[in-house]
Design a protein around this motif. Structure first.
Motif, PDB file in Angstrom:
ATOM      1  N   GLN A   1       0.818  -1.209   0.000  1.00 49.31           N
ATOM      2  CA  GLN A   1       0.000   0.000   0.000  1.00 49.31           C
ATOM      3  C   GLN A   1       0.853   1.260   0.000  1.00 49.31           C
ATOM      4  OE1 GLN A   1      -2.818  -0.263   3.217  1.00 49.31           O
ATOM      5  NE2 GLN A   1      -3.449  -2.320   2.632  1.00 49.31           N
ATOM      6  N   SER A   2       2.034   1.162  -0.548  1.00 48.66           N
ATOM      7  CA  SER A   2       2.900   2.335  -0.636  1.00 48.66           C
ATOM      8  C   SER A   2       2.279   3.371  -1.558  1.00 48.66           C
ATOM      9  CB  SER A   2       4.279   1.927  -1.163  1.00 48.66           C
ATOM     10  OG  SER A   2       4.158   1.252  -2.400  1.00 48.66           O
ATOM     11  N   GLY A   3       2.183   4.593  -1.081  1.00 49.83           N
ATOM     12  CA  GLY A   3       1.599   5.680  -1.850  1.00 49.83           C
ATOM     13  C   GLY A   3       0.171   5.992  -1.505  1.00 49.83           C
ATOM     14  N   VAL A   4      -0.458   5.179  -0.628  1.00 53.39           N
ATOM     15  CA  VAL A   4      -1.833   5.465  -0.240  1.00 53.39           C
ATOM     16  C   VAL A   4      -1.885   6.811   0.476  1.00 53.39           C
ATOM     17  CG1 VAL A   4      -3.731   4.749   1.245  1.00 53.39           C
ATOM     18  CG2 VAL A   4      -2.475   3.050  -0.084  1.00 53.39           C
ATOM     19  N   GLY A   5      -2.745   7.681   0.026  1.00 52.06           N
ATOM     20  CA  GLY A   5      -2.853   9.026   0.590  1.00 52.06           C
ATOM     21  C   GLY A   5      -2.168  10.077  -0.248  1.00 52.06           C
ATOM     22  N   ALA A   6      -1.312   9.669  -1.184  1.00 55.89           N
ATOM     23  CA  ALA A   6      -0.623  10.632  -2.039  1.00 55.89           C
ATOM     24  C   ALA A   6      -1.523  11.040  -3.193  1.00 55.89           C
ATOM     25  CB  ALA A   6       0.669  10.013  -2.572  1.00 55.89           C
TER      26      ALA A   6
ATOM     27  N   HIS B   1       3.116  -6.534   1.888  1.00 54.76           N
ATOM     28  CA  HIS B   1       3.996  -6.059   2.958  1.00 54.76           C
ATOM     29  C   HIS B   1       3.607  -6.662   4.309  1.00 54.76           C
ATOM     30  CE1 HIS B   1       0.420  -3.657   3.018  1.00 54.76           C
ATOM     31  NE2 HIS B   1       0.802  -2.923   4.056  1.00 54.76           N
ATOM     32  N   ALA B   2       2.300  -6.802   4.549  1.00 56.92           N
ATOM     33  CA  ALA B   2       1.844  -7.353   5.822  1.00 56.92           C
ATOM     34  C   ALA B   2       2.044  -8.868   5.893  1.00 56.92           C
ATOM     35  CB  ALA B   2       0.373  -7.014   6.037  1.00 56.92           C
ATOM     36  N   ILE B   3       1.845  -9.548   4.777  1.00 57.53           N
ATOM     37  CA  ILE B   3       2.029 -11.002   4.756  1.00 57.53           C
ATOM     38  C   ILE B   3       3.496 -11.350   4.992  1.00 57.53           C
ATOM     39  CG2 ILE B   3       1.857 -13.072   3.334  1.00 57.53           C
ATOM     40  CD1 ILE B   3      -0.519 -11.710   1.895  1.00 57.53           C
ATOM     41  N   ILE B   4       4.388 -10.662   4.268  1.00 61.28           N
ATOM     42  CA  ILE B   4       5.819 -10.927   4.447  1.00 61.28           C
ATOM     43  C   ILE B   4       6.268 -10.515   5.844  1.00 61.28           C
ATOM     44  CG2 ILE B   4       8.127 -10.259   3.654  1.00 61.28           C
ATOM     45  CD1 ILE B   4       7.014 -10.053   0.848  1.00 61.28           C
ATOM     46  N   GLY B   5       5.738  -9.424   6.361  1.00 62.69           N
ATOM     47  CA  GLY B   5       6.089  -9.005   7.711  1.00 62.69           C
ATOM     48  C   GLY B   5       5.668 -10.014   8.764  1.00 62.69           C
ATOM     49  N   THR B   6       4.473 -10.573   8.610  1.00 62.98           N
ATOM     50  CA  THR B   6       4.013 -11.594   9.547  1.00 62.98           C
ATOM     51  C   THR B   6       4.920 -12.816   9.526  1.00 62.98           C
ATOM     52  OG1 THR B   6       1.711 -10.873   9.298  1.00 62.98           O
ATOM     53  CG2 THR B   6       2.076 -13.094  10.140  1.00 62.98           C
ATOM     54  N   LEU B   7       5.291 -13.272   8.333  1.00 62.94           N
ATOM     55  CA  LEU B   7       6.173 -14.431   8.222  1.00 62.94           C
ATOM     56  C   LEU B   7       7.558 -14.134   8.778  1.00 62.94           C
ATOM     57  CD1 LEU B   7       5.187 -15.707   4.650  1.00 62.94           C
ATOM     58  CD2 LEU B   7       4.500 -16.649   6.864  1.00 62.94           C
TER      59      LEU B   7
ATOM     60  N   GLN C   1       3.091   1.220   5.456  1.00 64.53           N
ATOM     61  CA  GLN C   1       2.441   0.889   4.199  1.00 64.53           C
ATOM     62  C   GLN C   1       3.411   0.312   3.185  1.00 64.53           C
ATOM     63  OE1 GLN C   1       0.860   4.731   3.210  1.00 64.53           O
ATOM     64  NE2 GLN C   1      -1.043   4.408   4.360  1.00 64.53           N
ATOM     65  N   PHE C   2       4.696   0.398   3.483  1.00 68.05           N
ATOM     66  CA  PHE C   2       5.731  -0.058   2.565  1.00 68.05           C
ATOM     67  C   PHE C   2       6.216  -1.452   2.953  1.00 68.05           C
ATOM     68  CE2 PHE C   2       5.831   4.527   2.851  1.00 68.05           C
ATOM     69  CZ  PHE C   2       5.858   4.938   1.524  1.00 68.05           C
ATOM     70  N   LEU C   3       6.788  -2.127   1.985  1.00 66.16           N
ATOM     71  CA  LEU C   3       7.389  -3.431   2.230  1.00 66.16           C
ATOM     72  C   LEU C   3       8.766  -3.236   2.854  1.00 66.16           C
ATOM     73  CD1 LEU C   3       7.532  -6.516   1.943  1.00 66.16           C
ATOM     74  CD2 LEU C   3       8.417  -6.171  -0.376  1.00 66.16           C
ATOM     75  N   ASN C   4       8.942  -3.741   4.057  1.00 64.35           N
ATOM     76  CA  ASN C   4      10.214  -3.664   4.766  1.00 64.35           C
ATOM     77  C   ASN C   4      10.722  -5.085   4.994  1.00 64.35           C
ATOM     78  OD1 ASN C   4      12.418  -3.092   6.334  1.00 64.35           O
ATOM     79  ND2 ASN C   4      11.253  -2.431   8.128  1.00 64.35           N
TER      80      ASN C   4
ATOM     81  N   LEU D   1      -2.258  -4.439  10.072  1.00 66.39           N
ATOM     82  CA  LEU D   1      -3.021  -3.998   8.897  1.00 66.39           C
ATOM     83  C   LEU D   1      -4.505  -3.922   9.224  1.00 66.39           C
ATOM     84  CD1 LEU D   1      -3.362  -3.403   5.858  1.00 66.39           C
ATOM     85  CD2 LEU D   1      -3.387  -5.881   5.478  1.00 66.39           C
ATOM     86  N   ILE D   2      -5.010  -4.911   9.944  1.00 69.57           N
ATOM     87  CA  ILE D   2      -6.417  -4.896  10.353  1.00 69.57           C
ATOM     88  C   ILE D   2      -6.686  -3.726  11.288  1.00 69.57           C
ATOM     89  CG2 ILE D   2      -8.169  -6.179  11.641  1.00 69.57           C
ATOM     90  CD1 ILE D   2      -6.850  -8.750  10.654  1.00 69.57           C
ATOM     91  N   ASN D   3      -5.803  -3.527  12.253  1.00 66.97           N
ATOM     92  CA  ASN D   3      -6.007  -2.462  13.237  1.00 66.97           C
ATOM     93  C   ASN D   3      -5.961  -1.081  12.593  1.00 66.97           C
ATOM     94  OD1 ASN D   3      -6.100  -1.610  16.192  1.00 66.97           O
ATOM     95  ND2 ASN D   3      -4.206  -0.614  15.550  1.00 66.97           N
ATOM     96  N   THR D   4      -5.141  -0.901  11.570  1.00 64.61           N
ATOM     97  CA  THR D   4      -5.014   0.401  10.914  1.00 64.61           C
ATOM     98  C   THR D   4      -6.245   0.731  10.078  1.00 64.61           C
ATOM     99  OG1 THR D   4      -2.602   0.143  10.826  1.00 64.61           O
ATOM    100  CG2 THR D   4      -3.592   1.776   9.351  1.00 64.61           C
ATOM    101  N   ASN D   5      -6.794  -0.246   9.389  1.00 70.29           N
ATOM    102  CA  ASN D   5      -7.936  -0.001   8.510  1.00 70.29           C
ATOM    103  C   ASN D   5      -9.281  -0.155   9.222  1.00 70.29           C
ATOM    104  OD1 ASN D   5      -6.971   0.149   5.408  1.00 70.29           O
ATOM    105  ND2 ASN D   5      -5.630  -1.248   6.546  1.00 70.29           N
ATOM    106  N   LEU D   6      -9.262  -0.655  10.436  1.00 63.45           N
ATOM    107  CA  LEU D   6     -10.515  -0.900  11.149  1.00 63.45           C
ATOM    108  C   LEU D   6     -11.345   0.363  11.391  1.00 63.45           C
ATOM    109  CD1 LEU D   6     -12.232  -3.105  12.492  1.00 63.45           C
ATOM    110  CD2 LEU D   6     -10.984  -2.680  14.611  1.00 63.45           C
ATOM    111  N   PRO D   7     -10.743   1.496  11.802  1.00 65.75           N
ATOM    112  CA  PRO D   7     -11.583   2.682  12.059  1.00 65.75           C
ATOM    113  C   PRO D   7     -12.319   3.207  10.832  1.00 65.75           C
ATOM    114  CG  PRO D   7      -9.426   2.916  13.095  1.00 65.75           C
ATOM    115  CD  PRO D   7      -9.343   1.740  12.187  1.00 65.75           C
TER     116      PRO D   7
END
Length: 306
Positions: free
Chosen positions: A70-75, A87-93, A242-245, A259-265
């Protein structure tokens, strides 16, 4: 006088039949209660699975979900309808793998000590601490690492902090499962090795561990699945990005729970955020399910014969 036929040796004048009838009634009642309890416990699980799959399966099956972040979301000029979660899937693993690298050796060596060397008060204290860790709430583990990492040392949060918190949750799971597998190894194998003059440490390495290896792998996979689905420590220690790290030791690292917590509101008024939430939940359930199934299959076909 007429001869009176003697009663059968096992005849108690209908008393035995009465007791059998009572036992059968109690057995039927217990069976009904057990099945009713099973159905009551199964209904919430089925409802949760149906809700998550019906709302998140289409998002998860989209190729974009696995290919983009989701890099660039909001731009300005960015496509806000992108529903990527790479990014979230790889981060979790990454967090789960980092946890496994630390927790599995500690847990296996602890189990070896408890089964092969444990004597006296030290072993009892270690076993007691393992039991305590198995009951520690995940939020407490996250707060403890935060207090040590940030408050005491003053270091910045990163993905490795989350791995350290999850180590406290994974060690008791792998330790207890490994301990049970080591206990299933027949003592005859140990005694045969000792009779040949093999030292105890070499017997453990060459005989005990290879015999119980499949069970240890199964327990490790179950522990991996246990920490992959944890949420509370990540909400405290893993700052969302939002970026892949791909660096576990530096920068913010996204995960499926964050990711769930950020988009939940925003999910109530934004269909894209809702799709991300349900897609992440569905992916997390799939990840935990696949790992658990792999662990069960390995344990079923390679279990130690006692």
């Amino acid at each position: 006088m007429k001869d009176i036929a003697p009663a059968d040796a096992g005849d108690l004048g209908g008393l035995n039949h009465g007791r059998s009838g009572i036992r059968a009634a109690k057995n039927s009642l217990a069976t009904v209660v057990i099945w009713a309890a099973f159905v009551i416990a199964l209904l919430p699980l089925a409802w949760i699975l149906w809700t998550v799959l019906s709302k998140g399966l289409s998002t998860m099956l989209d190729v974009t979900w696995w290919q983009k972040d989701q890099s660039g979301v909001g731009a300005p000029g960015f496509d806000h309808n992108v529903r990527g979660a790479r990014h979230a899937i790889i981060g979790t693993l990454m967090i789960a793998l980092g946890t496994s690298v630390i927790a599995i050796p500690i847990a296996v060596m602890t189990a070896i000590y408890l089964v092969e060397y444990s004597r006296g008060k030290v072993a009892k204290a270690i076993s007691f601490m393992v039991d305590i860790l198995s009951g520690v709430p995940s939020i407490v583990a996250g707060l403890f690492i935060y207090a040590v990492w940030v408050t005491f040392f003053g270091w910045k949060l990163n993905g490795f902090c989350s791995s350290l918190a999850l180590v406290l949750l994974m060690v008791p799971v792998v330790c207890r499962s490994t301990e049970e597998m080591l206990k299933l190894v027949p003592n005859e194998l140990r005694e045969a090795s000792y009779a040949l003059g093999v030292p105890k440490w070499k017997t453990i390495v060459s005989v005990v561990l290879p015999t119980s290896f499949s069970g240890i792998v199964t327990g490790s996979l179950l522990g991996f699945a246990r920490v992959a689905g944890e949420t509370a420590p990540l909400l405290i220690l893993a700052q969302y990005s939002q970026f892949l790290n791909q660096n576990l030791f530096s920068g913010n690292l996204a995960a499926l729970p964050t990711l769930i917590n950020t988009n939940l509101p925003n999910m109530a008024g934004d269909s894209v955020s809702a799709d991300r939430v349900w897609g992440a939940a569905c992916t997390l359930i799939l990840l935990v399910l696949v790992i658990n199934v792999i662990g069960r299959v390995i344990g079923h076909f390679t279990k130690v014969k006692s």
